[in-house]
Structures are given as C-alpha cells and as structure tokens.
Design a protein around this motif. Structure first.
Motif, PDB file in Angstrom:
ATOM      1  N   UNK A  51      10.023  -9.631  -4.773  1.00 38.83           N
ATOM      2  CA  UNK A  51       9.822  -9.232  -6.162  1.00 38.83           C
ATOM      3  C   UNK A  51       8.371  -9.407  -6.592  1.00 38.83           C
ATOM      4  N   UNK A  52       7.747 -10.506  -6.187  1.00 40.05           N
ATOM      5  CA  UNK A  52       6.329 -10.709  -6.530  1.00 40.05           C
ATOM      6  C   UNK A  52       5.461  -9.660  -5.861  1.00 40.05           C
ATOM      7  N   UNK A  53       5.730  -9.393  -4.584  1.00 46.23           N
ATOM      8  CA  UNK A  53       4.948  -8.396  -3.849  1.00 46.23           C
ATOM      9  C   UNK A  53       5.106  -7.009  -4.454  1.00 46.23           C
ATOM     10  N   UNK A  54       6.333  -6.621  -4.763  1.00 52.49           N
ATOM     11  CA  UNK A  54       6.565  -5.309  -5.363  1.00 52.49           C
ATOM     12  C   UNK A  54       5.939  -5.223  -6.746  1.00 52.49           C
ATOM     13  N   UNK A  55       5.988  -6.297  -7.500  1.00 57.00           N
ATOM     14  CA  UNK A  55       5.402  -6.291  -8.844  1.00 57.00           C
ATOM     15  C   UNK A  55       3.900  -6.051  -8.781  1.00 57.00           C
ATOM     16  N   UNK A  56       3.231  -6.686  -7.821  1.00 55.07           N
ATOM     17  CA  UNK A  56       1.789  -6.474  -7.676  1.00 55.07           C
ATOM     18  C   UNK A  56       1.483  -5.022  -7.339  1.00 55.07           C
ATOM     19  N   UNK A  57       2.284  -4.433  -6.451  1.00 56.38           N
ATOM     20  CA  UNK A  57       2.060  -3.040  -6.076  1.00 56.38           C
ATOM     21  C   UNK A  57       2.291  -2.108  -7.259  1.00 56.38           C
ATOM     22  N   UNK A  58       3.340  -2.357  -8.034  1.00 59.61           N
ATOM     23  CA  UNK A  58       3.635  -1.506  -9.190  1.00 59.61           C
ATOM     24  C   UNK A  58       2.551  -1.645 -10.254  1.00 59.61           C
ATOM     25  N   UNK A  59       2.068  -2.865 -10.469  1.00 54.26           N
ATOM     26  CA  UNK A  59       0.981  -3.068 -11.424  1.00 54.26           C
ATOM     27  C   UNK A  59      -0.278  -2.318 -10.994  1.00 54.26           C
ATOM     28  N   UNK A  60      -0.581  -2.366  -9.690  1.00 54.69           N
ATOM     29  CA  UNK A  60      -1.755  -1.645  -9.187  1.00 54.69           C
ATOM     30  C   UNK A  60      -1.592  -0.143  -9.381  1.00 54.69           C
ATOM     31  N   UNK A  61      -0.412   0.385  -9.086  1.00 56.22           N
ATOM     32  CA  UNK A  61      -0.169   1.813  -9.268  1.00 56.22           C
ATOM     33  C   UNK A  61      -0.278   2.195 -10.742  1.00 56.22           C
ATOM     34  N   UNK A  62       0.271   1.353 -11.621  1.00 54.24           N
ATOM     35  CA  UNK A  62       0.180   1.638 -13.050  1.00 54.24           C
ATOM     36  C   UNK A  62      -1.246   1.628 -13.559  1.00 54.24           C
ATOM     37  N   UNK A  63      -2.040   0.647 -13.097  1.00 58.11           N
ATOM     38  CA  UNK A  63      -3.446   0.574 -13.527  1.00 58.11           C
ATOM     39  C   UNK A  63      -4.220   1.794 -13.053  1.00 58.11           C
TER      40      UNK A  63
ATOM     41  N   UNK B 270       0.832  -1.208   0.000  1.00 57.55           N
ATOM     42  CA  UNK B 270       0.000   0.000   0.000  1.00 57.55           C
ATOM     43  C   UNK B 270       0.865   1.256   0.000  1.00 57.55           C
ATOM     44  N   UNK B 271       1.963   1.223   0.752  1.00 56.00           N
ATOM     45  CA  UNK B 271       2.875   2.370   0.753  1.00 56.00           C
ATOM     46  C   UNK B 271       3.489   2.586  -0.624  1.00 56.00           C
ATOM     47  N   UNK B 272       3.884   1.504  -1.278  1.00 61.73           N
ATOM     48  CA  UNK B 272       4.497   1.623  -2.607  1.00 61.73           C
ATOM     49  C   UNK B 272       3.500   2.225  -3.592  1.00 61.73           C
ATOM     50  N   UNK B 273       2.249   1.770  -3.551  1.00 59.43           N
ATOM     51  CA  UNK B 273       1.231   2.309  -4.466  1.00 59.43           C
ATOM     52  C   UNK B 273       1.007   3.795  -4.204  1.00 59.43           C
ATOM     53  N   UNK B 274       0.788   4.142  -2.937  1.00 62.95           N
ATOM     54  CA  UNK B 274       0.520   5.535  -2.607  1.00 62.95           C
ATOM     55  C   UNK B 274       1.681   6.454  -2.940  1.00 62.95           C
ATOM     56  N   UNK B 275       2.878   6.045  -2.576  1.00 67.70           N
ATOM     57  CA  UNK B 275       4.045   6.888  -2.827  1.00 67.70           C
ATOM     58  C   UNK B 275       4.373   6.975  -4.320  1.00 67.70           C
ATOM     59  N   UNK B 276       4.154   5.882  -5.053  1.00 68.62           N
ATOM     60  CA  UNK B 276       4.400   5.911  -6.491  1.00 68.62           C
ATOM     61  C   UNK B 276       3.454   6.873  -7.189  1.00 68.62           C
TER      62      UNK B 276
END
Length: 289
Positions: A270-282, A223-229
């Motif tokens: 890596x899997x966890x970060x990838x999911x967060x980055x995909x969510x932020x991108x979407x 959640x932090x990665x999505x919000x901060x991204x």
C-alpha cells in the motif's frame, strides 16, 4: 513546482549513488553525491533560470535526508521504548519532504517561466512528447523516476520498521529461552557515513527474508504503475496489482498465528502503490500547465 522536482532529483540521485557504493569508502560516496548535486544545481540555475537562493531548499532537504536515513536495513538491539522513538524519528525526513513538496506546488520561484539553454533544448527536442511538455514536468518526471527507484524503498522500510522491530524483539525473547548458546550478534553500521566496508559473512541478515526481492520488484512495480497510469491503462495496472497478490498468496497462506507476512505484504504494498500514484498525479497536474 520546479523546486519540488529538484528536491526529488537531489534525494533520488543521492540514494541511488549511496546504494550503489554502499561498500565503498565514505569519502568516495560523499564525493560522488557532491559532484552530482553540484551538476544538478548548476544546470537548474544556468539552464532553467531558477534563482540561486531557491536552490538552498533542495540542498538542505537533501542533506537532512541523507543524515537521517539509510539504504541498508540494520539490526540493532534495544528496548521497545527506544525502538519506537527511533522509528518515529526516522519517519521525520519523509514527512519533511512531503510537506516541502506540497508547499512548493503553491510557490513559483520563476513567475515568468523557466528560461535558459536547457529549457530551450527541451522545447526543441526531436521527441514530440518531450517538446510538448513544460520543462518543469520533464524535470519532475526525472525526479520522480529517481525517487521511486531507491528512495521509495527507504520510505517503505520506514513504514514496515515498527512491525519488523516487534517481530525481531519477539524472536529475541524466544531465543533467550533457548538453552543453546547464542553467537554474538553482529550489527551493520547505524549510519551510512560512519560505515566501514564489511565482508559478506559480516553483513547483518535481513529481518524479513520474504522481502528480499522487494528491492528490485518494488521500483519496477512503481515505475510501471506511473507509466501505465499516465497512459490511461488502468486495467493493466489492476492486473499487475492482482498478479502480485496471487504470487504472494502461497507465502501468506502459510503464515503463522502472528500474521506478520500478511501485514508486511499489505503495508509495504500500500505504501509503495501510494507513492507511485502520488507521482503519477503530480506529473499529470504539472503537465496540465
């Protein structure tokens, strides 16, 4: 993209409910999930104007996800060939969800735009950030947050399961050479719908004790990665990722010859970060209109 957002809402909400009610009787869990799903689908149809026929897509995918995944890791005895087949089978729900999400990004069930009392309420929201966003983006944000809390943990465990099974099988072989008698192994319920409430002493131990805190740390991190991204604070995201590696370094540095801890950390992260980055991108793509 509204159908993809509803898929995330349905699956994410269901996983949070069954994780929170994992010791409750099965009918209670099913009833809670059913009530939430009915509320979500009714709001989507009446409040956003989604055609009812399209609502069968998130419903069917949600049911399939629940039938083929679980929120608790289970310890199962079995041969290597069986383990590999089971691991591959459990990856299918995640693959199906990804394919459906990609497909819904190119299919718009409401070409004229979402309309209804819920869409009007979001447009008139006193929060300027919410009012400025399309209703689809708001629903997608809710669905992404729900999915990243518990469902993403299931995806991460599915990615880690082959390595964990290999380590467990190696431990079984080592235990077989031990002259001391082994206590009968207990196993948790293989499926959430067939489980029974068990006492703490009966619960199967986690295969990898070092991952015990990941169930809480992982969702917060994602959640932090999505919000901060989305806020453009990429240096802070890099700092969080680096800090995680520093904190884990003492455990990894004490790893044995097999290197399992390093593998768990790298694959899981890596899997966890990838999911967060995909969510932020979407979310970013959806917000662009």
């Amino acid at each position: 993209m509204i159908i993809g957002a509803l898929i995330l809402v349905v699956i994410g909400a269901a996983d949070i409910i069954r994780a929170g009610l994992r010791r409750a009787p099965m009918p209670v869990t099913v009833a809670a999930i059913g009530l939430v799903w009915v509320a979500v689908l009714v709001l989507a149809a009446t409040g956003l104007g989604v055609p009812p026929a399209w609502l069968a897509v998130p419903l069917l995918l949600g049911v399939g996800w629940l039938l083929t995944t679980r929120t608790e890791p289970a310890v199962e005895a079995g041969r290597r060939s069986r383990v590999s087949r089971v691991s591959r089978a459990r990856a299918l729900p995640a693959v199906a969800v990804v394919v459906a999400l990609v497909a819904t990004a190119f299919v718009d069930p409401v070409p004229s735009g979402l309309s209804g009392f819920l869409a009007d309420a979001l447009a008139a929201s006193p929060a300027g950030a919410v009012a400025a966003l399309p209703p689809t983006t708001v629903v997608l944000g809710i669905g992404s947050a729900l999915f990243l809390v518990e469902s993403a943990n299931i995806v991460v465990r599915s990615a880690l399961r082959p390595a964990m099974e290999e380590a467990r099988l190696g431990r079984v072989v080592a235990d077989a050479a031990d002259p001391e008698p082994l206590a009968p192994a207990r196993r948790s319920a293989a499926r959430w719908w067939s489980r029974r409430p068990v006492a703490e002493s009966e619960a199967a131990p986690l295969v990898v004790e070092d991952l015990r805190g990941g169930r809480i740390i992982g969702p917060l991190e994602r959640l932090l990665i999505v919000g901060l991204t989305l806020a453009g604070a990429l240096p802070i995201v890099a700092g969080i990722l680096a800090a995680k590696g520093i904190v884990r370094f003492p455990e990894i540095s004490q790893d044995g010859p097999g290197g399992s801890k390093a593998e768990y950390f790298l694959v899981g992260s890596l899997v966890s970060w990838s999911l967060a980055i995909l969510a932020a991108g979407a979310l970013w793509i959806s917000a662009q209109g």
